[in-house]
Scaffold this active site. Structure first.
Site, PDB file in Angstrom:
ATOM      1  N   ASP A  17       1.408   2.945 -12.988  1.00 40.89           N
ATOM      2  CA  ASP A  17       1.508   2.599 -11.568  1.00 40.89           C
ATOM      3  C   ASP A  17       2.355   1.332 -11.475  1.00 40.89           C
ATOM      4  O   ASP A  17       2.579   0.645 -12.464  1.00 40.89           O
ATOM      5  CB  ASP A  17       0.100   2.348 -11.003  1.00 40.89           C
ATOM      6  CG  ASP A  17       0.120   1.872  -9.550  1.00 40.89           C
ATOM      7  OD1 ASP A  17       0.921   2.401  -8.757  1.00 40.89           O
ATOM      8  OD2 ASP A  17      -0.655   0.958  -9.217  1.00 40.89           O
ATOM      9  N   SER A  18       2.789   1.006 -10.259  1.00 40.83           N
ATOM     10  CA  SER A  18       3.515  -0.239 -10.044  1.00 40.83           C
ATOM     11  C   SER A  18       2.633  -1.466 -10.318  1.00 40.83           C
ATOM     12  O   SER A  18       3.151  -2.546 -10.562  1.00 40.83           O
ATOM     13  CB  SER A  18       3.992  -0.314  -8.593  1.00 40.83           C
ATOM     14  OG  SER A  18       2.886  -0.253  -7.724  1.00 40.83           O
ATOM     15  N   CYS A  80       0.760   6.710  -8.812  1.00 42.00           N
ATOM     16  CA  CYS A  80       1.389   5.921  -7.743  1.00 42.00           C
ATOM     17  C   CYS A  80       2.121   6.916  -6.872  1.00 42.00           C
ATOM     18  O   CYS A  80       2.967   7.680  -7.365  1.00 42.00           O
ATOM     19  CB  CYS A  80       2.363   4.933  -8.376  1.00 42.00           C
ATOM     20  SG  CYS A  80       3.434   4.068  -7.214  1.00 42.00           S
ATOM     21  N   GLU A 160      -4.687  -6.347  -1.870  1.00 40.46           N
ATOM     22  CA  GLU A 160      -4.525  -7.246  -3.017  1.00 40.46           C
ATOM     23  C   GLU A 160      -5.033  -8.650  -2.719  1.00 40.46           C
ATOM     24  O   GLU A 160      -5.387  -9.391  -3.633  1.00 40.46           O
ATOM     25  CB  GLU A 160      -3.052  -7.302  -3.440  1.00 40.46           C
ATOM     26  CG  GLU A 160      -2.584  -5.951  -3.936  1.00 40.46           C
ATOM     27  CD  GLU A 160      -1.388  -6.018  -4.856  1.00 40.46           C
ATOM     28  OE1 GLU A 160      -0.694  -7.041  -4.845  1.00 40.46           O
ATOM     29  OE2 GLU A 160      -1.171  -5.031  -5.577  1.00 40.46           O
ATOM     30  N   CYS A 215      -1.452   6.437  -0.692  1.00 39.26           N
ATOM     31  CA  CYS A 215      -1.127   5.275  -1.525  1.00 39.26           C
ATOM     32  C   CYS A 215      -2.392   4.920  -2.284  1.00 39.26           C
ATOM     33  O   CYS A 215      -3.472   4.880  -1.685  1.00 39.26           O
ATOM     34  CB  CYS A 215      -0.666   4.097  -0.667  1.00 39.26           C
ATOM     35  SG  CYS A 215      -0.449   2.561  -1.597  1.00 39.26           S
ATOM     36  N   HIS A 217      -3.556   2.265  -3.262  1.00 42.33           N
ATOM     37  CA  HIS A 217      -4.260   1.059  -2.822  1.00 42.33           C
ATOM     38  C   HIS A 217      -5.251   1.347  -1.696  1.00 42.33           C
ATOM     39  O   HIS A 217      -6.181   0.577  -1.467  1.00 42.33           O
ATOM     40  CB  HIS A 217      -3.278   0.014  -2.286  1.00 42.33           C
ATOM     41  CG  HIS A 217      -2.568  -0.767  -3.328  1.00 42.33           C
ATOM     42  ND1 HIS A 217      -1.563  -0.248  -4.088  1.00 42.33           N
ATOM     43  CD2 HIS A 217      -2.707  -2.060  -3.737  1.00 42.33           C
ATOM     44  CE1 HIS A 217      -1.102  -1.183  -4.916  1.00 42.33           C
ATOM     45  NE2 HIS A 217      -1.783  -2.288  -4.716  1.00 42.33           N
TER      46      HIS A 217
END
Lengths: 302, 302
Positions: A17-18, A80, A160, A215, A217
């Site tokens: 993933d990023s 991702c 985040e 996504c 996240h």
């Protein structure tokens, strides 16, 4: 031949993933495949991918894949959405013998299974929405479905920052979600309800009944998203995240190839990042759902 | 010798940043030095720098500097607080003959000139705050000053999303700024006012009277920040951004070295980015304060 297969089944699954968002997928993989060893790589030195061009994301994804392939993984999961949308085909073409799975197709399949009225909303990063990968994947399964998308660029930094609930996140979520469900109610075009001014609550075209978290996240914001959908007074909306269905797809693929690990002890996960092990561990804990320590994370260069 | 100097003065000024934020500095440079040619490089393929480690940011900054040095710039401006904090010394060491200016020292000087009570608040990225560069730069000028810092990670994505005012940005700004001015009022420690419960509005230790915008993205949020400071009922607070003072410092340095451009026509600016020219132009316009078109932006590789 059997010996060779047995050796192969012992090899780890590579996941990249990023950054830390893909840990929501890793967590689902570990739950569904508890005897598999996992190698996780987060390209935190260059995150986020979601605001970058397809070409640049594809270049980064190929480098991450190459690193994991060099570590002899038996399958590769692009955990991702942005990288899946930008680079799944290129990664498959680069290693045609390897099973490479992304998160978009499983997410699309889950949405198609969940919707009852064939109207699906997708929220994702700017890059994923712009590329239209979900729209294509959903309409490949259900050609008659209607898909509307919305990029939610602030959800990644909010998650985040650890701001996953409270009035600020709710206000941001409302700003992103409101047009999706309003435009759903009016047929996807603003002003389309003008012809029926007396029946604003009885639109001819129903709102989406399924919202895809496109996504990795976003699952950390599920509670807030659900609350906002309630506040918007929309009907029953199924929230789909691709982590669980991706994990099941990986399991199916490994079983099909007779590559499921035969060890009886629990699998081990190994964590790699391209920048700042301490930050990876701190924020990664939020996504993985259990405590990670900086000492468990290795720094690697791509 | 004179001919050589004259040639040197014709060379452009190089300016770099992680992305578009440094365009606020470029804008100030263009206003202060209208006859200078400028080369601007935004490393958008790897932005943001503010959440990454010092080591990684320093590596990226050296690559950006090298690109501009190869284009024969006569001076180099690191138009990014994070990169200045992480890499100014290393860039100066790599090209000792070149004038290299960052934004932290001019910002610190402006804050020291503005404060009357020697209490200065700094808002910046996570990396800049963690590294303490502003604290050191301010206390090098005013050793008796008190500096408190707060990282505001969401300000960068908010500015890039174009959300620069309205209730969401105000709520985020309030969440970040409130503790700064509350802790200022109570001497930097929560609970320090406990000994004077009857005089919550008359703290012994005054609040900061100066707020440094320690990130080049933040000037676009100045109106919102000022409004929130008003809502917090704090006293007169001077908001300092380093763009104008950096531009003046560059002008002073060029004059000192007899490197000011002698051409009478307006200088030209050239824009380079490492990813997605269209996005650079669209978001960059917000920071530059005038319209940029994708066709004016070149894609380069570092």
């Amino acid at each position: 031949m059997n010996a060779a297969l047995s050796d192969d089944s012992d090899r780890p699954i590579g996941v990249f993933d990023s950054g830390m968002g893909g840990l929501t997928v890793l967590s689902a993989l570990m739950a569904r495949l508890p005897h598999e060893d996992m190698l996780y790589l987060g390209d935190t030195a260059r995150l986020p991918y979601g605001t970058k061009s397809r070409r640049t994301v594809a270049r980064y994804a190929l480098q991450a894949a190459e690193k994991l392939v060099s570590m002899r993984v038996k399958a590769l999961v692009i955990a991702c959405n942005t990288a899946t949308a930008a680079a799944l085909d290129e990664v498959r073409a680069a290693w045609p013998q390897l099973s490479v799975l992304g998160v978009v197709e499983p997410g699309a399949a889950a949405a198609c299974a969940a919707t009852r009225n064939n109207r699906i909303a997708v929220i994702a990063t700017e890059s994923t929405i712009r590329g239209g990968a979900y729209q294509r994947a959903i309409q490949a399964i259900r050609p008659d479905s209607s898909v509307i998308g919305q990029s939610c660029s602030l959800f990644v930094p909010l998650a985040e920052e650890g701001w996953m609930d409270g009035p600020i996140v709710e206000a941001v979520a409302k700003r992103y979600l409101e047009p999706l469900f309003m435009s759903g109610a009016s047929g996807g075009q603003s002003g389309a309800a003008d012809g029926q001014p007396d029946a604003p609550n009885k639109p001819d075209i129903p709102q989406p009944d399924c919202l895809v978290l496109g996504c990795t996240h976003f699952p950390t914001l599920t509670a807030t998203i659900a609350k906002v959908l309630g506040d918007l007074s929309v009907g029953q909306v199924t929230i789909v995240d691709s982590a669980a269905t991706t994990a099941q797809a990986v399991k199916n693929k490994l079983r099909e190839l007779d590559l499921l690990n035969r060890q009886s002890q629990p699998g081990q996960a190994r964590f790699m990042t391209t920048d700042d092990e301490a930050r990876f561990a701190r924020i990664g804990s939020l996504f993985l759902g259990r405590q990670l320590e900086a000492g468990q994370v290795e720094l690697v260069n791509l």
